[in-house]
Design a protein around this motif. Structure first.
Motif, PDB file in Angstrom:
ATOM      1  N   ILE A   6      -1.619  38.546  12.430  1.00 41.74           N
ATOM      2  CA  ILE A   6      -0.443  38.355  13.284  1.00 41.74           C
ATOM      3  C   ILE A   6      -0.584  39.324  14.452  1.00 41.74           C
ATOM      4  N   ILE A   7      -0.569  38.779  15.651  1.00 43.98           N
ATOM      5  CA  ILE A   7      -0.725  39.617  16.843  1.00 43.98           C
ATOM      6  C   ILE A   7       0.617  39.684  17.566  1.00 43.98           C
ATOM      7  N   VAL A   8       1.092  40.902  17.803  1.00 44.27           N
ATOM      8  CA  VAL A   8       2.453  41.102  18.326  1.00 44.27           C
ATOM      9  C   VAL A   8       2.426  41.870  19.653  1.00 44.27           C
ATOM     10  N   ARG A   9       3.330  41.515  20.530  1.00 39.76           N
ATOM     11  CA  ARG A   9       3.487  42.231  21.803  1.00 39.76           C
ATOM     12  C   ARG A   9       4.177  43.568  21.572  1.00 39.76           C
ATOM     13  N   LYS A  10       3.508  44.658  21.962  1.00 38.95           N
ATOM     14  CA  LYS A  10       4.139  45.966  21.774  1.00 38.95           C
ATOM     15  C   LYS A  10       5.066  46.312  22.931  1.00 38.95           C
ATOM     16  N   ASP A  11       4.870  45.641  24.079  1.00 35.74           N
ATOM     17  CA  ASP A  11       5.707  45.947  25.248  1.00 35.74           C
ATOM     18  C   ASP A  11       7.168  45.540  25.053  1.00 35.74           C
ATOM     19  N   LEU A  12       7.451  44.709  24.053  1.00 38.19           N
ATOM     20  CA  LEU A  12       8.825  44.249  23.864  1.00 38.19           C
ATOM     21  C   LEU A  12       9.687  45.286  23.145  1.00 38.19           C
ATOM     22  N   LYS A  13       9.028  46.246  22.502  1.00 37.40           N
ATOM     23  CA  LYS A  13       9.744  47.315  21.793  1.00 37.40           C
ATOM     24  C   LYS A  13      10.854  46.775  20.882  1.00 37.40           C
ATOM     25  N   MET A  14      10.492  45.805  20.068  1.00 38.55           N
ATOM     26  CA  MET A  14      11.480  45.211  19.162  1.00 38.55           C
ATOM     27  C   MET A  14      11.873  46.202  18.066  1.00 38.55           C
ATOM     28  N   PRO A  15      13.169  46.222  17.724  1.00 41.54           N
ATOM     29  CA  PRO A  15      13.559  47.057  16.584  1.00 41.54           C
ATOM     30  C   PRO A  15      12.955  46.500  15.282  1.00 41.54           C
ATOM     31  N   LYS A  16      12.944  47.333  14.255  1.00 38.90           N
ATOM     32  CA  LYS A  16      12.274  47.038  12.995  1.00 38.90           C
ATOM     33  C   LYS A  16      12.603  45.648  12.404  1.00 38.90           C
ATOM     34  N   LYS A  82      18.726  34.659  21.978  1.00 39.59           N
ATOM     35  CA  LYS A  82      20.189  34.646  21.856  1.00 39.59           C
ATOM     36  C   LYS A  82      20.754  35.949  21.316  1.00 39.59           C
ATOM     37  N   THR A  83      19.858  36.854  20.906  1.00 43.48           N
ATOM     38  CA  THR A  83      20.368  38.112  20.352  1.00 43.48           C
ATOM     39  C   THR A  83      19.747  39.309  21.088  1.00 43.48           C
ATOM     40  N   PHE A  84      18.633  39.777  20.595  1.00 47.98           N
ATOM     41  CA  PHE A  84      17.988  40.956  21.192  1.00 47.98           C
ATOM     42  C   PHE A  84      17.468  40.668  22.591  1.00 47.98           C
ATOM     43  N   PHE A  85      16.845  39.508  22.764  1.00 46.42           N
ATOM     44  CA  PHE A  85      16.333  39.123  24.077  1.00 46.42           C
ATOM     45  C   PHE A  85      17.383  38.310  24.827  1.00 46.42           C
ATOM     46  N   LYS A  86      17.385  38.461  26.132  1.00 46.13           N
ATOM     47  CA  LYS A  86      18.382  37.761  26.926  1.00 46.13           C
ATOM     48  C   LYS A  86      17.903  36.383  27.366  1.00 46.13           C
ATOM     49  N   LYS A  87      16.597  36.130  27.190  1.00 39.82           N
ATOM     50  CA  LYS A  87      16.052  34.804  27.517  1.00 39.82           C
ATOM     51  C   LYS A  87      14.942  34.480  26.531  1.00 39.82           C
ATOM     52  N   PRO A  88      14.541  33.192  26.427  1.00 39.88           N
ATOM     53  CA  PRO A  88      13.464  32.829  25.506  1.00 39.88           C
ATOM     54  C   PRO A  88      12.226  33.693  25.758  1.00 39.88           C
ATOM     55  N   THR A  89      11.664  34.222  24.685  1.00 40.69           N
ATOM     56  CA  THR A  89      10.598  35.212  24.807  1.00 40.69           C
ATOM     57  C   THR A  89       9.497  34.975  23.776  1.00 40.69           C
ATOM     58  N   ILE A  90       8.254  34.858  24.255  1.00 35.24           N
ATOM     59  CA  ILE A  90       7.111  34.741  23.353  1.00 35.24           C
ATOM     60  C   ILE A  90       6.856  36.122  22.746  1.00 35.24           C
ATOM     61  N   THR A  91       6.905  36.205  21.417  1.00 39.20           N
ATOM     62  CA  THR A  91       6.823  37.519  20.762  1.00 39.20           C
ATOM     63  C   THR A  91       5.490  37.788  20.058  1.00 39.20           C
ATOM     64  N   CYS A  92       4.912  36.757  19.444  1.00 40.77           N
ATOM     65  CA  CYS A  92       3.702  36.981  18.638  1.00 40.77           C
ATOM     66  C   CYS A  92       2.982  35.667  18.349  1.00 40.77           C
ATOM     67  N   ILE A  93       1.779  35.792  17.786  1.00 44.89           N
ATOM     68  CA  ILE A  93       1.058  34.609  17.303  1.00 44.89           C
ATOM     69  C   ILE A  93       0.601  34.865  15.869  1.00 44.89           C
ATOM     70  N   GLY A  94       0.408  33.779  15.142  1.00 43.65           N
ATOM     71  CA  GLY A  94      -0.127  33.863  13.787  1.00 43.65           C
ATOM     72  C   GLY A  94      -1.420  33.071  13.722  1.00 43.65           C
ATOM     73  N   ILE A  95      -2.420  33.638  13.060  1.00 39.33           N
ATOM     74  CA  ILE A  95      -3.726  32.958  12.930  1.00 39.33           C
ATOM     75  C   ILE A  95      -4.132  32.935  11.458  1.00 39.33           C
ATOM     76  N   GLY A  96      -4.408  31.740  10.963  1.00 35.59           N
ATOM     77  CA  GLY A  96      -4.952  31.609   9.624  1.00 35.59           C
ATOM     78  C   GLY A  96      -3.885  31.533   8.550  1.00 35.59           C
ATOM     79  N   PRO A  97      -4.314  31.691   7.310  1.00 33.85           N
ATOM     80  CA  PRO A  97      -5.512  32.375   6.808  1.00 33.85           C
ATOM     81  C   PRO A  97      -6.820  31.618   7.069  1.00 33.85           C
ATOM     82  N   ASP A  98      -7.850  32.410   7.320  1.00 37.61           N
ATOM     83  CA  ASP A  98      -9.207  31.886   7.456  1.00 37.61           C
ATOM     84  C   ASP A  98     -10.209  33.008   7.148  1.00 37.61           C
TER      85      ASP A  98
END
Lengths: 113, 113
Positions: A6-16, A82-98
């Protein structure tokens, strides 16, 4: 050895909590488009999941495209904004399992969270 | 409305990455034992996932038992204890997806993370 990444954007600084829900979305959606036998074998080995980070959306999309090119089962998660982000936001991708080696051809150089 | 609930032990003070992986385990494993039609309908509605917290293992197991008694699809996640934890450790549970009202009979009073 099979793994899911799972690859996540760190620039978004999402809470836990937000962060964990986005990762869970990626994990589940990637599993649901994957081959059933592969899932079973992955589960037997402990269903390994690895979280990796990228700096921004552009970088994330680059990895998304690379994974798709290798025909890895890959999903893009977009939060509805609709909650933490004020507009639709791409947050992460998932790959696999492989196969670990195959996924590493895409994300082997990224740092673990 | 369908939702999935993940209940996590807050006493373990897991770092962000560990925490997200444990939640993803719970989310995926609960999905994999759930009814396919329910999963499809849940996905159509945005695959709602809610993270809730409990204070310790004993409390977590109480919610696990309650969910099982209601015949909700429920999984218990135990970390193998090879990295962050020094011994095998029960970290969280995953419930559903199922009807919001039904799951709330189990976990409706817990606080969101």
């Amino acid at each position: 050895m099979l793994k899911q990444v799972i690859i996540v954007r760190k620039d978004l600084k999402m809470p836990k909590g937000k962060f964990a829900v986005q990762c869970s979305h990626a994990s589940v959606e990637a599993v649901l488009i994957s081959d059933k036998e592969k899932i079973k074998s992955w589960q037997k080995d402990g269903a390994k999941k690895v979280l990796l980070k990228v700096g921004n959306e552009e970088e994330l999309l680059k990895y998304y495209t690379s994974a798709k090119k290798l025909r890895l089962k890959t999903v893009l998660i977009k939060d509805s904004g609709k909650t933490f982000f004020k507009k639709p936001t791409i947050t992460c991708i998932g790959i696999g399992p492989d196969a670990e080696e195959k996924i590493d051809r895409v994300s082997g150089k990224l740092k673990i969270i």
